[in-house]
Design a protein around this motif. Structure first.
Motif, PDB file in Angstrom:
ATOM      1  N   LEU A 268       0.812  -1.210   0.000  1.00 22.71           N
ATOM      2  CA  LEU A 268       0.000   0.000   0.000  1.00 22.71           C
ATOM      3  C   LEU A 268       0.854   1.273   0.000  1.00 22.71           C
ATOM      4  CD1 LEU A 268      -2.909  -0.923   2.436  1.00 22.71           C
ATOM      5  CD2 LEU A 268      -2.989  -0.719  -0.051  1.00 22.71           C
ATOM      6  N   VAL A 269       1.934   1.277   0.773  1.00 20.59           N
ATOM      7  CA  VAL A 269       2.798   2.455   0.841  1.00 20.59           C
ATOM      8  C   VAL A 269       3.423   2.736  -0.524  1.00 20.59           C
ATOM      9  CG1 VAL A 269       4.908   3.398   1.839  1.00 20.59           C
ATOM     10  CG2 VAL A 269       3.257   2.239   3.295  1.00 20.59           C
ATOM     11  N   TYR A 270       3.823   1.668  -1.215  1.00 24.87           N
ATOM     12  CA  TYR A 270       4.456   1.846  -2.524  1.00 24.87           C
ATOM     13  C   TYR A 270       3.430   2.238  -3.579  1.00 24.87           C
ATOM     14  CZ  TYR A 270       7.998  -0.518   0.156  1.00 24.87           C
ATOM     15  OH  TYR A 270       8.884  -0.848   1.143  1.00 24.87           O
ATOM     16  N   MET A 271       2.193   1.796  -3.406  1.00 27.96           N
ATOM     17  CA  MET A 271       1.116   2.253  -4.289  1.00 27.96           C
ATOM     18  C   MET A 271       0.858   3.742  -4.078  1.00 27.96           C
ATOM     19  SD  MET A 271      -1.497  -1.000  -3.942  1.00 27.96           S
ATOM     20  CE  MET A 271      -2.786  -0.206  -4.896  1.00 27.96           C
ATOM     21  N   LEU A 272       0.917   4.182  -2.822  1.00 28.59           N
ATOM     22  CA  LEU A 272       0.782   5.607  -2.523  1.00 28.59           C
ATOM     23  C   LEU A 272       1.897   6.397  -3.197  1.00 28.59           C
ATOM     24  CD1 LEU A 272      -0.374   8.048  -0.921  1.00 28.59           C
ATOM     25  CD2 LEU A 272       1.114   7.344   0.976  1.00 28.59           C
ATOM     26  N   MET A 273       3.121   5.901  -3.106  1.00 24.62           N
ATOM     27  CA  MET A 273       4.246   6.584  -3.736  1.00 24.62           C
ATOM     28  C   MET A 273       4.065   6.653  -5.246  1.00 24.62           C
ATOM     29  SD  MET A 273       8.335   5.705  -3.543  1.00 24.62           S
ATOM     30  CE  MET A 273       8.156   4.146  -4.431  1.00 24.62           C
ATOM     31  N   ALA A 274       3.639   5.560  -5.851  1.00 21.29           N
ATOM     32  CA  ALA A 274       3.436   5.539  -7.305  1.00 21.29           C
ATOM     33  C   ALA A 274       2.354   6.535  -7.713  1.00 21.29           C
ATOM     34  CB  ALA A 274       3.065   4.130  -7.760  1.00 21.29           C
ATOM     35  N   ALA A 275       1.268   6.607  -6.927  1.00 23.24           N
ATOM     36  CA  ALA A 275       0.182   7.521  -7.249  1.00 23.24           C
ATOM     37  C   ALA A 275       0.644   8.977  -7.155  1.00 23.24           C
ATOM     38  CB  ALA A 275      -1.001   7.280  -6.310  1.00 23.24           C
TER      39      ALA A 275
END
Length: 287
Positions: A268-275
Motif C-alpha cells: 500500500l505504501v508503494y502504491m501511494l508513492m506511485a500515485a
C-alpha cells in the motif's frame, strides 16, 4: 472497528509517522542541500538505538542516555563529514552510492565488535511506563505519547531553525545556489558539516526513543531506510515540510493498511508513492 480501536490505530499511525519524519528530515536535508545520496542513513538510526541501550545501562537513566547519545551522535556526524563525505559532494551519485553502501557493512561490523550480535531490550522509564485507559479493556501506553510529543517538539525546533534563524537562512541559500552563497562570503563547508551532523543527530534520536518499543538488534537500520526514501520521494527531495506531511501519510496508510487490508498491506505504501509520482513527479512539495 469501534471508536476506541480507531483512536488507538490513529495514535499509532501518528507516532510512527512522526518517527519516520525524524529519520526522513535528516535524509532529505543531506540529499537536498548537499546532494549526497546517503544509503547509510539507517545506520545512524541503529547507532542511536545501541547508544540508548548501552548508555542507559551505564547511567541508569534513559533521559540522560538520550542527551549523551545525541551529543556523541552529532560529534560523530561532524567527524564523518570532515574526513569522508566532504570529498564526495561534487562526485557522481554512483560514487556516493558505492561509498555509503560500503559504510553500511563497515558500521555493521563495528556494531558487532563493540556491542555483539544479541538482541537487547531498553526498559521504559518508570515515570512513562503507565497506560491511559480508553475503555474498560483498552488502554494506550504513555511512552508512545511521549515519543509523539518529543518528535513534535523537535519538528517545531527544526522548522524554527530552518525558517527563522540566520543559520537557517544560510542553509536555504546554500541549497538554492551553492556558488553564489559561497561568493557572498558564507562558509558553505561549515554549513554542510552542520547539516550533516544535524541529520545524523535526528536519525540517532529516532533510534534512541524507539529502542524501548522496538528492541535493539543487528541490521535494524536497513529496515527503516527504504521507508525513509519513500517518505523523501513522496514529500519532495529537500523539503522538510514535505517530509513531515509525507511521513504522516505513510504512517496512516501503513498502520491502517495492516489492520483493514492485511493481505496487501505490504504494497500500500508503494502504491501511494506511485500515485503521488504519477500526479506530481517532483513530490508533494518542491525544495
Amino acid at each position: 472497528m469501534d471508536f476506541a480501536n480507531f483512536l488507538i490505530q490513529l495514535l499509532n499511525s501518528v507516532q510512527y509517522g512522526l518517527l519516520l519524519f525524524m529519520l526522513a528530515a535528516g535524509l532529505t536535508l543531506i540529499f537536498g542541500i548537499m546532494g549526497v545520496v546517503n544509503l547509510a542513513h539507517g545506520s545512524f538510526y541503529m547507532l542511536g538505538a545501541y547508544l540508548a541501550w548501552s548508555l542507559a545501562a551505564k547511567t541508569g537513566s534513559l533521559a540522560l542516555a538520550i542527551v549523551l547519545g545525541t551529543v556523541l551522535s552529532v560529534a560523530f556526524g561532524l567527524v564523518l563529514e570532515r574526513i569522508l563525505f566532504r570529498h564526495f559532494y561534487r562526485r557522481d551519485h554512483l560514487d556516493q552510492v558505492l561509498l555509503t553502501f560500503g559504510l553500511i557493512y563497515i558500521f555493521e561490523e563495528m556494531r558487532s565488535i563493540l556491542w555483539g550480535d544479541d538482541v537487547h531490550g531498553v526498559p521504559i522509564p518508570a515515570v512513562l511506563s503507565a497506560s491511559l485507559p480508553l475503555t474498560d479493556t483498552l488502554s494506550y501506553p504513555v511512552y508512545r505519547l511521549f515519543m509523539s510529543g518529543l518528535c513534535v517538539l523537535l519538528a517545531i525546533g527544526l522548522y524554527l531553525l530552518i525558517s527563522k534563524t540566520r543559520l537557517g537562512m544560510k542553509i536555504r541559500a546554500g541549497a538554492f545556489n551553492h556558488e553564489m552563497t559561497e561568493a557572498l562570503g558564507v562558509n558553505v563547508k561549515l554549513i554542510h558539516a552542520v547539516v550533516f551532523a544535524l541529520g545524523v543527530g535526528l536519525a540517532s534520536i529516532a533510534g534512541m526513543i524507539a529502542s524501548p518499543i522496538s528492541s535493539v538488534y543487528p541490521n535494524m537500520g536497513s529496515q527503516v531506510l527504504i521507508m525513509c526514501f519513500v517518505v523523501v520521494v513522496i514529500g519532495g527531495i529537500g523539503s522538510v515540510r514535505g517530509a513531515l506531511i509525507s511521513a504522516l501519510l505513510v504512517g496512516l496508510v501503513d498502520t491502517f493498511g495492516k489492520v483493514l487490508l492485511p493481505q496487501v498491506a505490504g504494497m500500500l505504501v508503494y502504491m501511494l508513492m506511485a500515485a503521488v509520482l504519477l500526479w506530481k513527479p517532483e513530490g508533494l512539495f518542491k525544495q
